[in-house]
Design a protein around this motif. Structure first.
Motif, PDB file in Angstrom:
ATOM      1  N   HIS A  71       1.104  -1.135   0.002  1.00 45.70           N
ATOM      2  CA  HIS A  71       0.097   0.020   0.045  1.00 45.70           C
ATOM      3  C   HIS A  71       0.907   1.266   0.038  1.00 45.70           C
ATOM      4  CE1 HIS A  71      -3.707   2.253   0.653  1.00 45.70           C
ATOM      5  NE2 HIS A  71      -2.841   2.991   1.606  1.00 45.70           N
ATOM      6  N   LEU A  74       2.180   1.719  -3.513  1.00 45.79           N
ATOM      7  CA  LEU A  74       1.488   2.404  -4.332  1.00 45.79           C
ATOM      8  C   LEU A  74       1.155   3.668  -4.074  1.00 45.79           C
ATOM      9  CD1 LEU A  74      -1.715  -0.161  -4.377  1.00 45.79           C
ATOM     10  CD2 LEU A  74      -0.383   0.670  -6.346  1.00 45.79           C
ATOM     11  N   ARG A  82       0.323   3.823 -10.871  1.00 42.93           N
ATOM     12  CA  ARG A  82      -0.532   3.322  -9.880  1.00 42.93           C
ATOM     13  C   ARG A  82      -2.051   2.638 -10.371  1.00 42.93           C
ATOM     14  NH1 ARG A  82      -2.352   8.261  -6.483  1.00 42.93           N
ATOM     15  NH2 ARG A  82       0.105   8.554  -6.106  1.00 42.93           N
ATOM     16  N   SER A  86      -2.659  -1.186  -9.753  1.00 41.27           N
ATOM     17  CA  SER A  86      -4.061  -1.530  -9.073  1.00 41.27           C
ATOM     18  C   SER A  86      -4.935  -2.313  -9.825  1.00 41.27           C
ATOM     19  CB  SER A  86      -4.665   0.020  -8.831  1.00 41.27           C
ATOM     20  OG  SER A  86      -4.153   0.757  -7.932  1.00 41.27           O
ATOM     21  N   HIS A  90      -6.200  -5.940  -8.516  1.00 44.13           N
ATOM     22  CA  HIS A  90      -7.469  -5.920  -8.030  1.00 44.13           C
ATOM     23  C   HIS A  90      -8.420  -6.172  -9.150  1.00 44.13           C
ATOM     24  CE1 HIS A  90      -5.757  -4.471  -4.187  1.00 44.13           C
ATOM     25  NE2 HIS A  90      -5.147  -3.644  -4.996  1.00 44.13           N
ATOM     26  N   TYR A 108     -10.225   1.538  -9.933  1.00 46.43           N
ATOM     27  CA  TYR A 108      -9.225   0.727  -9.333  1.00 46.43           C
ATOM     28  C   TYR A 108      -8.239   1.376  -8.248  1.00 46.43           C
ATOM     29  CZ  TYR A 108     -10.900  -2.685 -12.936  1.00 46.43           C
ATOM     30  OH  TYR A 108     -11.727  -3.475 -13.619  1.00 46.43           O
ATOM     31  N   ALA A 112      -7.922   0.518  -4.265  1.00 47.41           N
ATOM     32  CA  ALA A 112      -6.595   0.121  -3.864  1.00 47.41           C
ATOM     33  C   ALA A 112      -6.155   0.802  -2.777  1.00 47.41           C
ATOM     34  CB  ALA A 112      -5.639  -0.054  -5.119  1.00 47.41           C
TER      35      ALA A 112
END
Length: 175
Positions: A71, A74, A82, A86, A90, A108, A112
């Protein structure tokens, strides 16, 4: 001459050991934490069953700290990178939720960055009956039982929170 050679050799061995030790800080910290936990459990005479569950929890928590570290990574990326990362991380579970199908790429990223990591021990309630439906859950690792179904990696539950605020009439239990 032999003394100087031995000193240089000892210095080199020490330097290499220091480098190797610093490369593995996370493992060292984890094993120190486990040693402290074992000492605590021994001192407090914790039952064998609870000892096993505590060790499992800390092992699982160790794995999930990697997710929390991701995290932070990101947040440090450019918006374009990013978004790509993401979406790749995801898209599988987001696309499995009908409510999210066809969502824009920015969705997304927002999802995220808003994810929180929650870790549950075996036989621990993830959702309790009659609690407010404030969270949606994604099984990253492990197994969850909810509403007569077994949920594994990449599967979502608690989707009722997307539709209206209400009390849940079911429970979910980590296995």
């Amino acid at each position: 001459c032999t003394i100087i050679g031995a000193s240089v050799y000892a210095y080199m061995v020490g330097a290499v050991c220091g480098i190797v030790a610093s490369m593995d800080e996370k493992n060292t910290k984890f094993y120190q934490q486990m040693d402290a936990l074992n000492g605590f459990m021994r001192e407090k005479n914790i039952s064998p069953d609870l000892r096993e569950r505590l060790r499992d929890y800390f092992r699982f928590k160790r794995y999930n700290s990697v997710i929390a570290d991701n995290h932070g990574l990101l947040e440090g990326m450019s918006p374009a990178l990013r978004g790509e990362v993401s979406e790749q991380l995801h898209s599988k579970w987001i696309n499995a939720v009908d409510f999210f199908v066809g969502a824009p790429a920015d969705f997304y990223i927002d999802v995220a960055l808003s994810l929180d990591v929650a870790i549950f021990c075996s036989r621990e309630y993830v959702i309790r009956e009659n609690e407010l439906n404030l969270s949606l859950y994604i099984t990253e690792r492990g197994v969850v039982a909810s509403r007569g179904r077994i949920l594994t990696s990449g599967q979502c539950f608690g989707l009722d929170m997307l539709y209206s605020l209400q009390r849940r009439q079911y429970f979910a239990l980590s296995l």
